[in-house]
Write a protein that holds these residues in place. Structure first.
Motif, PDB file in Angstrom:
ATOM      1  N   UNK A  16       0.935  -1.103   0.141  1.00 38.66           N
ATOM      2  CA  UNK A  16      -0.055   0.126  -0.007  1.00 38.66           C
ATOM      3  C   UNK A  16       0.953   1.301  -0.096  1.00 38.66           C
ATOM      4  N   UNK A  17       1.864   1.420   0.744  1.00 41.33           N
ATOM      5  CA  UNK A  17       2.616   2.380   1.067  1.00 41.33           C
ATOM      6  C   UNK A  17       3.648   2.675  -0.285  1.00 41.33           C
ATOM      7  N   UNK A  18       4.018   1.573  -0.890  1.00 42.81           N
ATOM      8  CA  UNK A  18       4.773   1.548  -2.042  1.00 42.81           C
ATOM      9  C   UNK A  18       3.993   2.302  -3.169  1.00 42.81           C
ATOM     10  N   UNK A  19       2.623   1.938  -3.273  1.00 44.62           N
ATOM     11  CA  UNK A  19       1.790   2.622  -4.284  1.00 44.62           C
ATOM     12  C   UNK A  19       1.860   4.189  -4.096  1.00 44.62           C
ATOM     13  N   UNK A  20       1.543   4.269  -2.955  1.00 46.12           N
ATOM     14  CA  UNK A  20       1.404   5.798  -2.588  1.00 46.12           C
ATOM     15  C   UNK A  20       2.809   6.663  -2.967  1.00 46.12           C
ATOM     16  N   UNK A  21       3.934   6.116  -2.664  1.00 48.77           N
ATOM     17  CA  UNK A  21       5.272   6.618  -2.934  1.00 48.77           C
ATOM     18  C   UNK A  21       5.430   6.644  -4.475  1.00 48.77           C
ATOM     19  N   UNK A  22       5.093   5.781  -5.361  1.00 43.39           N
ATOM     20  CA  UNK A  22       5.084   5.872  -6.683  1.00 43.39           C
ATOM     21  C   UNK A  22       4.392   7.037  -7.292  1.00 43.39           C
ATOM     22  N   UNK A  23       3.015   6.974  -6.890  1.00 44.04           N
ATOM     23  CA  UNK A  23       2.372   8.025  -7.147  1.00 44.04           C
ATOM     24  C   UNK A  23       2.689   9.454  -6.914  1.00 44.04           C
ATOM     25  N   UNK A  24       3.328   9.466  -5.820  1.00 41.70           N
ATOM     26  CA  UNK A  24       3.945  10.721  -5.170  1.00 41.70           C
ATOM     27  C   UNK A  24       4.899  11.380  -6.077  1.00 41.70           C
ATOM     28  N   UNK A  25       5.665  10.502  -6.723  1.00 45.24           N
ATOM     29  CA  UNK A  25       6.785  10.683  -7.681  1.00 45.24           C
ATOM     30  C   UNK A  25       6.124  11.390  -8.826  1.00 45.24           C
ATOM     31  N   UNK A  26       5.054  11.082  -9.352  1.00 48.95           N
ATOM     32  CA  UNK A  26       4.554  11.415 -10.849  1.00 48.95           C
ATOM     33  C   UNK A  26       3.214  12.311 -10.721  1.00 48.95           C
ATOM     34  N   UNK A  27       3.195  13.396  -9.877  1.00 48.65           N
ATOM     35  CA  UNK A  27       2.074  14.326  -9.781  1.00 48.65           C
ATOM     36  C   UNK A  27       1.700  14.818 -11.184  1.00 48.65           C
ATOM     37  N   UNK A  28       0.442  15.048 -11.481  1.00 52.04           N
ATOM     38  CA  UNK A  28       0.271  15.413 -12.825  1.00 52.04           C
ATOM     39  C   UNK A  28      -1.226  16.117 -12.711  1.00 52.04           C
ATOM     40  N   UNK A  29      -1.522  17.165 -13.468  1.00 52.15           N
ATOM     41  CA  UNK A  29      -2.874  18.127 -13.176  1.00 52.15           C
ATOM     42  C   UNK A  29      -3.963  18.062 -13.964  1.00 52.15           C
ATOM     43  N   UNK A  30      -4.885  18.362 -13.460  1.00 55.41           N
ATOM     44  CA  UNK A  30      -6.343  18.709 -14.181  1.00 55.41           C
ATOM     45  C   UNK A  30      -6.826  17.156 -14.866  1.00 55.41           C
ATOM     46  N   UNK A  31      -6.948  17.218 -16.019  1.00 51.88           N
ATOM     47  CA  UNK A  31      -7.371  16.050 -17.092  1.00 51.88           C
ATOM     48  C   UNK A  31      -6.131  15.513 -17.603  1.00 51.88           C
ATOM     49  N   UNK A  32      -4.984  15.963 -17.588  1.00 51.18           N
ATOM     50  CA  UNK A  32      -3.840  15.629 -18.100  1.00 51.18           C
ATOM     51  C   UNK A  32      -2.986  14.614 -17.169  1.00 51.18           C
ATOM     52  N   UNK A  33      -3.326  13.381 -17.313  1.00 54.42           N
ATOM     53  CA  UNK A  33      -2.918  12.254 -16.117  1.00 54.42           C
ATOM     54  C   UNK A  33      -2.185  11.175 -16.803  1.00 54.42           C
ATOM     55  N   UNK A  34      -1.600  11.170 -17.815  1.00 57.30           N
ATOM     56  CA  UNK A  34      -1.204   9.848 -18.484  1.00 57.30           C
ATOM     57  C   UNK A  34      -0.230   8.961 -17.724  1.00 57.30           C
ATOM     58  N   UNK A  35       0.635   9.503 -16.862  1.00 58.90           N
ATOM     59  CA  UNK A  35       1.480   8.587 -16.345  1.00 58.90           C
ATOM     60  C   UNK A  35       0.558   7.894 -15.082  1.00 58.90           C
ATOM     61  N   UNK A  36      -0.109   8.799 -14.234  1.00 58.31           N
ATOM     62  CA  UNK A  36      -0.970   8.409 -13.102  1.00 58.31           C
ATOM     63  C   UNK A  36      -1.844   7.406 -13.533  1.00 58.31           C
TER      64      UNK A  36
END
Length: 396
Positions: A16-36
């Protein structure tokens, strides 16, 4: 059965924590979220979960099918970030300069992925259908309405959402009956006067003087036209006008925002702002153009579903760990639109831990969370599914 499920969740805490950290590395904005969205779908694929993409432009919905197909309970997580430069030194800090998960949406998303993992393992014991909603653009123009328009709530009987709260200790949750977040409306007032030389002000109509009176008059709406027991805020954010120190300004533009806890109060204040602007300007010989743009509606929880969250919290954490808020937040949250369509509740997840420095407010460049809260959020949502199902089954 539910106790066994909860006990078995702990072994996945590192995942669970690893998922959060991986997501934290790749913040994206609005509707433009390809990596997320790529990361989310990769986990859902790995778990063998049925999902659909491009809902509401870039949202994702994942479906689980339980024993009772007549009831569907939805859980929502927002997945976008903020245009903030992260200044923390954590090893998993943002890799996208100028973007940061400074509002905890990476936590919300990792909680929903954690729920997906648990549901994929207990699918034979799942009492009803469950839909997981991964929503874009909560921080900007609002991703909830596009997702609803694309069918995210079709067949849904109830919905729950979480938001992290840095003012509540980790291991606690916060609940609020009734209005929880405010409706917001931005406004622009253009005041049109008549320019003249500063030595001869009687030949013109001073838009700056008029604007000052409009501002003062509108502030009285809160103190004299609204019930003191009902919360509302009017804020002026900008004032622009004039060209030179010795010229009477012929135009001033004011912008601001209105926040209310009901649609009725929003409508009333908009009418008063318009009337006050027009009549004050008329008194000074000027004219007013008043423009409004409604943003999110007020988020109003359904009381019986707040009761369900409270019940889940007491079962998981104990009565003393449930913080009941007396007052509403005057910020805005587009989970409001889901609650206008189906019953449900939004609640706070405590993430504060002074020992590790998790004390900064939301939207702060040093924002940090106590990651032990993630598993609390997962367990809460699992309990909400089971408890809401019993409520809905009994009421049918």
């Amino acid at each position: 059965m539910i106790n066994n499920i909860l006990e078995n969740i702990d072994k996945y805490n590192t995942w669970f924590i690893n998922n959060r950290r991986e997501l934290h590395k790749i913040p994206e904005l609005d509707f433009d979220l390809p990596e997320t969205t790529k990361y989310i779908t990769s986990i859902l694929t790995e778990l063998g979960v049925n999902y659909k993409t491009n809902i509401g432009k870039s949202g994702i919905i994942a479906n689980f099918y339980g024993k009772d197909n007549s009831i569907t309970i939805a859980l929502r997580a927002d997945i976008d970030a903020l245009p903030i430069l992260e200044t923390s030194d954590c090893p998993y800090k943002s890799q996208h300069e100028g973007k940061m998960h400074a509002c905890g949406h990476d936590v919300h998303c990792s909680i929903l992925l954690g729920v997906a993992k648990i549901l994929s393992e207990i699918k034979d014991d799942l009492p009803c259908n469950v839909r997981l909603i991964f929503q874009p653009a909560e921080e900007t123009t609002g991703g909830a309405l596009p997702m609803i328009e694309d069918g995210a709530l079709e067949g849904v009987d109830a919905i729950f959402g979480i938001h992290v709260d840095p003012f509540i200790n980790s291991g606690e949750i916060g609940i609020k009956y009734g209005p929880m977040f405010a409706a917001s409306t931005t406004f622009k007032i253009n005041i049109l006067g008549k320019s003249t030389h500063g030595a001869f002000p009687h030949n013109g109509i001073d838009a700056i003087v008029t604007a000052s009176q409009v501002i003062s008059s509108i502030q009285s709406i809160i103190s004299r036209n609204t019930d003191a027991r009902d919360s509302a805020v009017i804020t002026f954010g900008t004032i622009n006008g004039g060209t030179k120190e010795n010229i009477v300004a012929d135009e001033v533009s004011l912008t601001g925002i209105i926040r209310t806890l009901s649609q009725e109060m929003r409508t009333f204040i908009k009418e008063r702002v318009k009337d006050m602007s027009e009549f004050v300007c008329k008194g000074y010989g000027a004219k007013a153009e008043v423009l409004f743009k409604d943003s999110y509606n007020a988020l109003i929880n359904h009381e019986e579903y707040v009761d369900i969250v409270k019940k889940s919290g007491i079962e998981l954490l104990g009565k003393e760990k449930i913080i009941t808020r007396k007052y509403s937040e005057m910020g805005a949250e587009d989970f409001a639109y889901y609650l206008e369509k189906v019953p449900g509740a939004f609640f706070f997840l405590g993430i504060r831990n002074e020992d590790i420095g998790a004390i900064e407010p939301l939207h702060n460049d040093k924002f940090m969370v106590d990651e032990s809260s993630i598993i609390v959020g997962i367990k809460m949502q699992i309990l909400n599914i089971f408890n809401a199902y019993e409520h809905l089954k009994a009421s049918k």
